[in-house]
Design an enzyme around this catalytic site. Sequence first.
Site, short mmCIF file in Angstrom:
data_model
loop_
_atom_site.label_atom_id
_atom_site.label_comp_id
_atom_site.label_asym_id
_atom_site.label_seq_id
_atom_site.Cartn_x
_atom_site.Cartn_y
_atom_site.Cartn_z
N ASP A 96 10.81 -44.88 -65.73
CA ASP A 96 10.33 -43.61 -65.16
C ASP A 96 9.28 -43.90 -64.10
OD1 ASP A 96 11.92 -42.34 -66.99
OD2 ASP A 96 10.29 -41.98 -68.42
N1 URA Z 1 11.61 -44.61 -72.22
C1 URA Z 1 11.02 -43.66 -71.46
O1 URA Z 1 10.77 -42.54 -71.92
N2 URA Z 1 10.70 -43.97 -70.20
C2 URA Z 1 10.91 -45.19 -69.64
O2 URA Z 1 10.58 -45.41 -68.47
C3 URA Z 1 11.52 -46.16 -70.44
C4 URA Z 1 11.86 -45.85 -71.73
#
Ligand code: URA
Length: 234
Positions: A104
């Site tokens: 993310d």
């Molecule tokens: N899980 C999430 O919620 N975000 C990420 O970036 C990776 C795993």
Amino acid sequence: MERIDKIIASQGVYSRSEVKTLIKKKRVTVDGEVIKAYDLKVDAAKSLIVVDGKPLKFQKNVYLMLNKPKGYVSATEDRDHKTVLELVPEEFSGRDLFPAGRLDRDTTGLMIITDDGVLAHNILAPKKHVQKIYHVELDVPVTEEMIQGFESGVELNDGVCKPASLTITGEKTGTVTLKEGRYHQIKRMFGCYGGKVTELHRLAMGNLHLPSDLAEGQCRELTEEELKQLQQII
Ligand code: URA
């Protein structure tokens, strides 16, 4: 055997038409001989190809490791945000690179950037069950209920998660190991227990750990040893 112009262009430094100009200007030698034909067939593994006095460094694919900072999206282009490719050193700019997997925008940590589509596919293939390890910080304490729930499989709106491990490392911090990678998975898993993830940082993919000397925002080629570790994952 492959065409010399194709071999040189595959290094990502010169385009096919630039290579033709180089050859015309007698700036390319193969095994010490100046070459004149850009369609000359050469065995790249056995010949010494020199451009402007510099031997070509053959490297079929590029494998980079990035310590992703916040604020960058895991994509090759984006209208609104900076992409992780902006952190790739200039010397790799001619390569067709992409991030192998997603983090993310506000997640930090280990990310592989490569032009090897097969490896990227394998890392991401659900069947391969590649382990990804994350450091997590929450706005609430980590509980036994979360640990048990993660182990038996949290139910999300897109189905039940594979068993995941959660260990407590502090009152509101933990380490999560996942074998799949769904959209916002860790955030949604903690959300089921009323917890909000305030920091998320990927520490490792399989045996490949983010080195402590790779500062946030830094990106470098994998060492041979690290590449082996990455290939062992799959
Ligand atoms: N899980 C999430 O919620 N975000 C990420 O970036 C990776 C795993």
